[in-house]
Write a protein that holds these residues in place. Structure first.
Motif, PDB file in Angstrom:
ATOM      1  N   PRO A  24       0.812  -1.225   0.000  1.00  9.27           N
ATOM      2  CA  PRO A  24       0.000   0.000   0.000  1.00  9.27           C
ATOM      3  C   PRO A  24       0.843   1.272   0.000  1.00  9.27           C
ATOM      4  O   PRO A  24       0.482   2.252  -0.674  1.00  9.27           O
ATOM      5  CB  PRO A  24      -0.824  -0.120   1.293  1.00  9.27           C
ATOM      6  N   LEU A  25       1.955   1.280   0.739  1.00 10.06           N
ATOM      7  CA  LEU A  25       2.833   2.453   0.753  1.00 10.06           C
ATOM      8  C   LEU A  25       3.463   2.666  -0.611  1.00 10.06           C
ATOM      9  O   LEU A  25       3.549   3.808  -1.096  1.00 10.06           O
ATOM     10  CB  LEU A  25       3.912   2.276   1.820  1.00 10.06           C
ATOM     11  N   SER A  28       0.831   4.135  -2.860  1.00 13.40           N
ATOM     12  CA  SER A  28       0.560   5.527  -2.510  1.00 13.40           C
ATOM     13  C   SER A  28       1.636   6.451  -3.073  1.00 13.40           C
ATOM     14  O   SER A  28       1.338   7.528  -3.615  1.00 13.40           O
ATOM     15  CB  SER A  28       0.488   5.661  -0.987  1.00 13.40           C
ATOM     16  N   ILE A 134      -4.624  -6.713   3.730  1.00 13.05           N
ATOM     17  CA  ILE A 134      -4.452  -5.367   3.183  1.00 13.05           C
ATOM     18  C   ILE A 134      -5.779  -4.616   3.192  1.00 13.05           C
ATOM     19  O   ILE A 134      -5.854  -3.447   3.586  1.00 13.05           O
ATOM     20  CB  ILE A 134      -3.875  -5.427   1.759  1.00 13.05           C
ATOM     21  N   ASP A 135      -6.854  -5.286   2.770  1.00 14.21           N
ATOM     22  CA  ASP A 135      -8.158  -4.624   2.735  1.00 14.21           C
ATOM     23  C   ASP A 135      -8.637  -4.288   4.144  1.00 14.21           C
ATOM     24  O   ASP A 135      -9.242  -3.234   4.375  1.00 14.21           O
ATOM     25  CB  ASP A 135      -9.174  -5.530   2.031  1.00 14.21           C
ATOM     26  N   TRP A 136      -8.386  -5.169   5.095  1.00 12.89           N
ATOM     27  CA  TRP A 136      -8.789  -4.916   6.477  1.00 12.89           C
ATOM     28  C   TRP A 136      -8.060  -3.697   7.037  1.00 12.89           C
ATOM     29  O   TRP A 136      -8.632  -2.897   7.786  1.00 12.89           O
ATOM     30  CB  TRP A 136      -8.508  -6.145   7.334  1.00 12.89           C
ATOM     31  N   ARG A 137      -6.790  -3.547   6.663  1.00 13.15           N
ATOM     32  CA  ARG A 137      -5.983  -2.446   7.196  1.00 13.15           C
ATOM     33  C   ARG A 137      -6.213  -1.140   6.464  1.00 13.15           C
ATOM     34  O   ARG A 137      -6.172  -0.063   7.075  1.00 13.15           O
ATOM     35  CB  ARG A 137      -4.495  -2.804   7.110  1.00 13.15           C
ATOM     36  N   THR A 138      -6.441  -1.195   5.149  1.00  9.57           N
ATOM     37  CA  THR A 138      -6.401   0.025   4.341  1.00  9.57           C
ATOM     38  C   THR A 138      -7.647   0.256   3.493  1.00  9.57           C
ATOM     39  O   THR A 138      -7.722   1.289   2.819  1.00  9.57           O
ATOM     40  CB  THR A 138      -5.184  -0.002   3.400  1.00  9.57           C
ATOM     41  N   LEU A 140      -8.302  -1.280   0.801  1.00  5.74           N
ATOM     42  CA  LEU A 140      -7.741  -1.270  -0.545  1.00  5.74           C
ATOM     43  C   LEU A 140      -7.521  -2.706  -1.013  1.00  5.74           C
ATOM     44  O   LEU A 140      -6.971  -3.529  -0.273  1.00  5.74           O
ATOM     45  CB  LEU A 140      -6.410  -0.506  -0.543  1.00  5.74           C
TER      46      LEU A 140
END
Length: 278
Positions: A24-25, A28, A134-138, A140
């Protein structure tokens, strides 16, 4: 052999944590660079960050972790979940992902042996695990994971079950179409977005891997589990009431269950609802 497989599974779980934390970083930063280029602005200079560099470090003090603290499970247990330098708590996500990877890989190898089929199922399940976290955290679901998963499902059916390729193609089309239709129905009814576009692609990928017949069971399992978890969390944590909740983790979990259980789960579902023979 299972001991060797277990060690490799833990190593894969450790790498999966790197993907979950850094992808994700990385995306971004990529979007930031593209936005600056579009506006003819100079993008900010940032230190290198990819799946290889920098070294793993404490989320609190950013001190690099020693090699022995990076050993899957053992490093976390040895430090009791805290940084050796600042004693900052390290998320329990890391050992949980490693243990989940271990369980998935051992289950698949135990049932399919050391085969190419086992390898492809391992890659699919670990990708679903990464997408879920990833979806749970962001909130996304990156295309860089969902789209290869979709094409991988079609390729898997082509090379392993060519007679079921049509079911896989229809499953991909139906998965995307069902999610797209639900999105617009919910938006027209409430003015809000009930699903993200990443959910469209994830359900399409699950349709490609599992076939169109598995989609009703995947939707039932994911919607039921998501509703129960959402209600429980909102009752226990008042600040989450009314907050959006990712659907990807529940889709991913249902997809993994179907991949691990095979056609028998789908057949059982249709027998229960009285539609055996589909």
């Amino acid at each position: 052999m299972l001991c060797v497989v277990a060690l490799l599974a833990l190593a894969l779980g450790s790498f999966l944590n790197v993907v979950i934390a850094r992808l994700p970083l990385m995306l971004s930063r990529q979007w930031t660079r593209e936005a600056h280029q579009t506006l003819s602005l100079t993008p900010p200079v940032q230190p290198a960050c990819n799946l290889l560099v920098p070294r793993s470090r404490c989320p609190g003090c950013e001190a690099p972790l020693a090699w022995h603290d990076n050993i899957p499970l053992l490093g976390y247990l040895k430090r009791r979940g805290r940084c050796a330098q600042c004693r900052c708590a390290i998320s329990v996500q890391y050992p949980l992902v490693e243990m989940a990877s271990l369980a998935l890989v051992l289950w698949i190898v135990w049932h399919h042996g050391m085969t190419l089929t086992a390898l492809t199922l391992i890659l699919a399940c670990l990708t679903l695990l990464a997408l879920a976290v990833i979806d749970w955290r962001t909130m996304l679901l990156p295309d860089v994971l969902t789209l290869p998963l979709l094409w991988g499902g079609l390729l898997y059916q082509l090379t392993n079950n060519a007679d079921r390729l049509a079911e896989s193609v229809v499953g991909a089309m139906a998965g995307y179409g069902i999610a797209w239709g639900f999105y617009w129905l919910f938006r027209l009814a409430t003015g809000k977005e009930g699903l993200g576009h990443g959910d469209f692609k994830l359900l399409a990928a699950l349709g490609a891997w599992c076939g169109w017949q598995a989609l009703p069971l995947i939707l039932v399992l994911s919607a039921t589990t998501g509703a129960v978890v959402g209600i429980v969390l909102q009752l226990l944590i008042p600040r989450l009431r009314g907050a959006p909740m990712p659907f990807g983790p529940f889709l991913s979990a249902a997809g993994m269950l179907i991949l691990l259980g095979g056609d028998s789960l789908v057949e059982l579902y249709y027998n229960i609802i009285g539609l055996s023979g589909i």
